[in-house]
Design a protein around this motif. Structure first.
Motif, PDB file in Angstrom:
ATOM      1  N   VAL A 350       0.829  -1.201   0.000  1.00 51.45           N
ATOM      2  CA  VAL A 350       0.000   0.000   0.000  1.00 51.45           C
ATOM      3  C   VAL A 350       0.867   1.255   0.000  1.00 51.45           C
ATOM      4  CG1 VAL A 350      -1.713   1.323   1.300  1.00 51.45           C
ATOM      5  CG2 VAL A 350      -1.891  -1.168   1.180  1.00 51.45           C
ATOM      6  N   GLY A 351       0.515   2.192  -0.875  1.00 55.36           N
ATOM      7  CA  GLY A 351       1.193   3.480  -0.941  1.00 55.36           C
ATOM      8  C   GLY A 351       0.288   4.503  -1.584  1.00 55.36           C
ATOM      9  N   GLU A 352       0.851   5.666  -1.915  1.00 58.28           N
ATOM     10  CA  GLU A 352       0.046   6.712  -2.551  1.00 58.28           C
ATOM     11  C   GLU A 352      -0.229   6.351  -4.004  1.00 58.28           C
ATOM     12  OE1 GLU A 352      -0.180  11.537  -3.283  1.00 58.28           O
ATOM     13  OE2 GLU A 352       1.766  10.601  -2.903  1.00 58.28           O
ATOM     14  N   ILE A 353      -1.468   6.559  -4.430  1.00 54.21           N
ATOM     15  CA  ILE A 353      -1.854   6.341  -5.826  1.00 54.21           C
ATOM     16  C   ILE A 353      -1.430   7.558  -6.638  1.00 54.21           C
ATOM     17  CG2 ILE A 353      -3.772   5.964  -7.415  1.00 54.21           C
ATOM     18  CD1 ILE A 353      -5.340   4.804  -4.999  1.00 54.21           C
ATOM     19  N   VAL A 354      -0.627   7.322  -7.681  1.00 48.79           N
ATOM     20  CA  VAL A 354      -0.131   8.387  -8.551  1.00 48.79           C
ATOM     21  C   VAL A 354      -0.486   8.024  -9.989  1.00 48.79           C
ATOM     22  CG1 VAL A 354       1.901   9.625  -9.375  1.00 48.79           C
ATOM     23  CG2 VAL A 354       1.728   8.980  -6.960  1.00 48.79           C
ATOM     24  N   ALA A 355      -1.135   8.929 -10.674  1.00 49.51           N
ATOM     25  CA  ALA A 355      -1.541   8.699 -12.065  1.00 49.51           C
ATOM     26  C   ALA A 355      -0.627   9.465 -13.001  1.00 49.51           C
ATOM     27  CB  ALA A 355      -2.981   9.142 -12.276  1.00 49.51           C
ATOM     28  N   THR A 356      -0.335   8.862 -14.137  1.00 48.48           N
ATOM     29  CA  THR A 356       0.450   9.550 -15.157  1.00 48.48           C
ATOM     30  C   THR A 356      -0.113   9.233 -16.536  1.00 48.48           C
ATOM     31  OG1 THR A 356       2.676   9.848 -16.093  1.00 48.48           O
ATOM     32  CG2 THR A 356       2.135   7.657 -15.278  1.00 48.48           C
ATOM     33  N   GLY A 357      -0.133  10.245 -17.399  1.00 45.58           N
ATOM     34  CA  GLY A 357      -0.655  10.054 -18.739  1.00 45.58           C
ATOM     35  C   GLY A 357      -1.265  11.325 -19.298  1.00 45.58           C
ATOM     36  N   PRO A 358      -1.784  11.262 -20.516  1.00 43.80           N
ATOM     37  CA  PRO A 358      -2.344  12.454 -21.181  1.00 43.80           C
ATOM     38  C   PRO A 358      -3.639  12.960 -20.573  1.00 43.80           C
ATOM     39  CG  PRO A 358      -1.802  10.715 -22.771  1.00 43.80           C
ATOM     40  CD  PRO A 358      -1.754  10.101 -21.423  1.00 43.80           C
ATOM     41  N   HIS A 359      -4.173  12.258 -19.562  1.00 39.12           N
ATOM     42  CA  HIS A 359      -5.411  12.709 -18.915  1.00 39.12           C
ATOM     43  C   HIS A 359      -5.148  13.597 -17.698  1.00 39.12           C
ATOM     44  CE1 HIS A 359      -3.958   9.475 -16.556  1.00 39.12           C
ATOM     45  NE2 HIS A 359      -5.094   9.082 -16.008  1.00 39.12           N
ATOM     46  N   VAL A 360      -3.894  13.722 -17.284  1.00 37.66           N
ATOM     47  CA  VAL A 360      -3.583  14.538 -16.111  1.00 37.66           C
ATOM     48  C   VAL A 360      -3.754  16.012 -16.475  1.00 37.66           C
ATOM     49  CG1 VAL A 360      -1.776  15.232 -14.482  1.00 37.66           C
ATOM     50  CG2 VAL A 360      -2.043  12.817 -15.122  1.00 37.66           C
ATOM     51  N   MET A 361      -4.578  16.715 -15.707  1.00 34.58           N
ATOM     52  CA  MET A 361      -4.909  18.097 -16.018  1.00 34.58           C
ATOM     53  C   MET A 361      -3.720  19.027 -15.750  1.00 34.58           C
ATOM     54  SD  MET A 361      -7.883  17.894 -17.316  1.00 34.58           S
ATOM     55  CE  MET A 361      -8.869  16.410 -17.565  1.00 34.58           C
TER      56      MET A 361
END
Length: 504
Positions: A350-361
């Motif tokens: 378990v850790g922090e959820i981090v998103a990466t990709g062209p959808h990041v505002m």
């Protein structure tokens, strides 16, 4: 396009509608309580609004604040604002003067549009022209086949400012550029499998990204959206039957209401083939009830934030698999699980959820401190990273399991726990229709609110059978009706005030 590949890059909001109007001009596009438009008619209404904006001197980069009920007309304004290169700033009609003052001050619009009820308040808090839609409407008559050429809009130009709720009164707006919005909506349309023959019910305001995104997703799919934000709850199933609704985006409070209405209704159910949930975890009992009342319907779990629209989706065909998972990342995106030092964690941890990709505002409007905290760059690849502040873990196949938001996690009596697991246990108790847990705070212990026919003692007794002793709330309050936010989520600050006000 190869199978599984998401179409994207360089799109603009209004180009989605232009393409739909060209390819399916006479297909039904949008319906509200007053009528229905085809894609040809919606595009014409959008061009008419764009012409009106130009006559007011509105152009590229100008903010246009609109506080109106969600309707066909509002959708046309959204596309028309994009067409002149301006920034659409939709505000919930229920927003009061206290918040309007700070939001309008933060947005610094060039123009404000509202109705007769909202005009006096907005004129008090704004220094720019405030227009009553009743006065403007005669100028919004479509002018035949006038193409109404769009302004040159770059993919990284801002399309929308979405004001989100937060822990303080200070306004926080997510900056949503055209490229990110169109990518996310195309990707979601593909993953969820929207079809041209779908009819999508939308009970959410366009001031919330969940409602706004549905307007665009149905456009991408060339299907119809039914806007029902302001319609009567008791008529909901009837409206779904009348319009032939096949897809229903939900949050838990709406799902609970649909289950309750369906349980009382003896008529044939609407032809719903899919429910899509976001906002908070849907209790398994509610999922089971939806499947019982709507045989064959998929109940799709999703996880997301306005800052990236959606981050993961459980593929509809796998909705009964991995029941605790919120799905896989959108095509062309990734989810990372990082420790406190920012290092990747292996599957299962378990850790922090981090998103990466062209959808990041692009960050928060005029808020560099919060932008720097949440929107970062990968030091190795330069990719945009959204640090969600939420916790979870990935399995070996890349499915995400949501553990809780930063505010949901707390330590109590030496144990680390989440309000979500306490709420989930409460929802497992027969007779409990809604539940919200609050961590211990000033003057009160671990608290639970429920909507139920049971009394507080019965609920606590049932929880002792489901939770370890430290996780059993010391305070339980039974409410006839839950206070909800404008987006249908539990209003935790109001719940905390109920506890603190009673000195519990």
């Amino acid at each position: 396009m190869k199978p599984g590949e998401t179409r994207l890059n360089g799109q603009t909001i209004h180009s989605l509608l232009d393409a739909a109007a060209q390819e399916a001009p006479d297909a039904p596009a949008i319906r509200d309580a007053t009528g229905r438009w085809t894609y040809r008619e919606l595009a014409a209404a959008a061009r008419a609004f764009a012409r009106w904006l130009r006559r007011q001197g509105i152009g590229r980069g100008d903010r246009v604040v609109v506080q109106l009920p969600t309707s066909r007309e509002l959708a046309a304004m959204f596309y028309g604002t994009s067409r002149v290169g301006a920034v659409f700033v939709p505000l919930n009609p229920a927003m009061k003067e206290f918040h309007l003052r700070s939001v309008v001050g933060n947005a610094e619009p060039e123009l404000v549009l509202t109705d007769a009820a909202g005009a006096p308040v907005l004129r008090r808090v704004s220094t720019v022209p405030v227009h009553d839609i009743a006065d403007v409407r005669p100028d919004l008559v479509p002018a035949g086949e006038d193409p109404g050429e769009a302004e040159a809009v770059a993919p990284d130009d801002l399309a929308v400012l979405i004001y989100t709720s937060g822990s303080t009164a200070a306004p926080k707006a997510v900056m949503c550029p055209h490229a990110q919005v169109t990518f996310a909506c195309r990707a979601l349309t593909e993953v969820l499998g929207y079809r041209p023959d779908d009819v999508v019910l939308c009970r959410f305001p366009m001031s919330w990204d969940y409602g706004l995104c549905k307007v665009l997703m149905t456009c991408v799919a060339r299907c119809e959206i039914v806007l029902a934000d302001g319609e009567s709850d008791v008529r909901l199933l009837r409206r779904m039957r009348e319009t032939g609704v096949t897809v229903v985006p939900i949050v838990p409070s709406l799902a609970t209401m649909i289950v309750r209405l369906a349980g009382r209704d003896t008529r044939p159910v609407p032809p719903v083939r899919m429910f899509t949930n976001t906002g908070a975890a849907l209790p398994q009992s509610t999922i089971d009830a939806l499947r019982t009342h709507f045989p064959g319907a998929r109940v799709v779990r999703q996880y997301g934030q306005t800052e990236a629209k959606r981050i993961t989706v459980m593929p509809p065909g796998a909705d009964r698999e991995r029941p605790d998972s919120v799905g896989l990342p959108l095509p062309g995106t990734r989810v990372l699980i990082l420790d406190d030092d920012g290092s990747p964690l292996p599957a299962g941890e378990v850790g922090e959820i981090v998103a990466t990709g062209p959808h990041v505002m692009a960050g928060y409007w005029r808020n560099p401190e919060d932008t720097a905290r949440s929107f970062r760059r990968d030091p190795r690849t330069g990719e945009p990273l959204l640090h969600t502040g939420d916790y979870g873990w990935l399995d070996d196949d890349g499915h995400l399991y949501f553990q809780g938001r930063r505010d949901d996690m707390f330590k109590h009596k030496g144990f680390r726990m989440s309000t979500l697991e306490i709420e989930s246990a409460a929802m497992d108790v027969p007779g409990v229709r809604a539940a919200a847990a609050l961590p211990p705070g000033d003057g009160h212990g671990l608290a639970l609110f429920v909507e139920s026919d049971l009394d507080a003692h019965q609920v606590i007794t049932e929880l002792t059978k489901r939770l370890e002793p430290p996780k059993v709330p010391t305070v339980c309050r039974v409410l006839k009706e839950f206070p909800l936010t404008l987006h249908g989520k539990n209003a935790r600050r109001e719940l905390a005030a109920l506890i603190e006000g009673n000195g519990a």
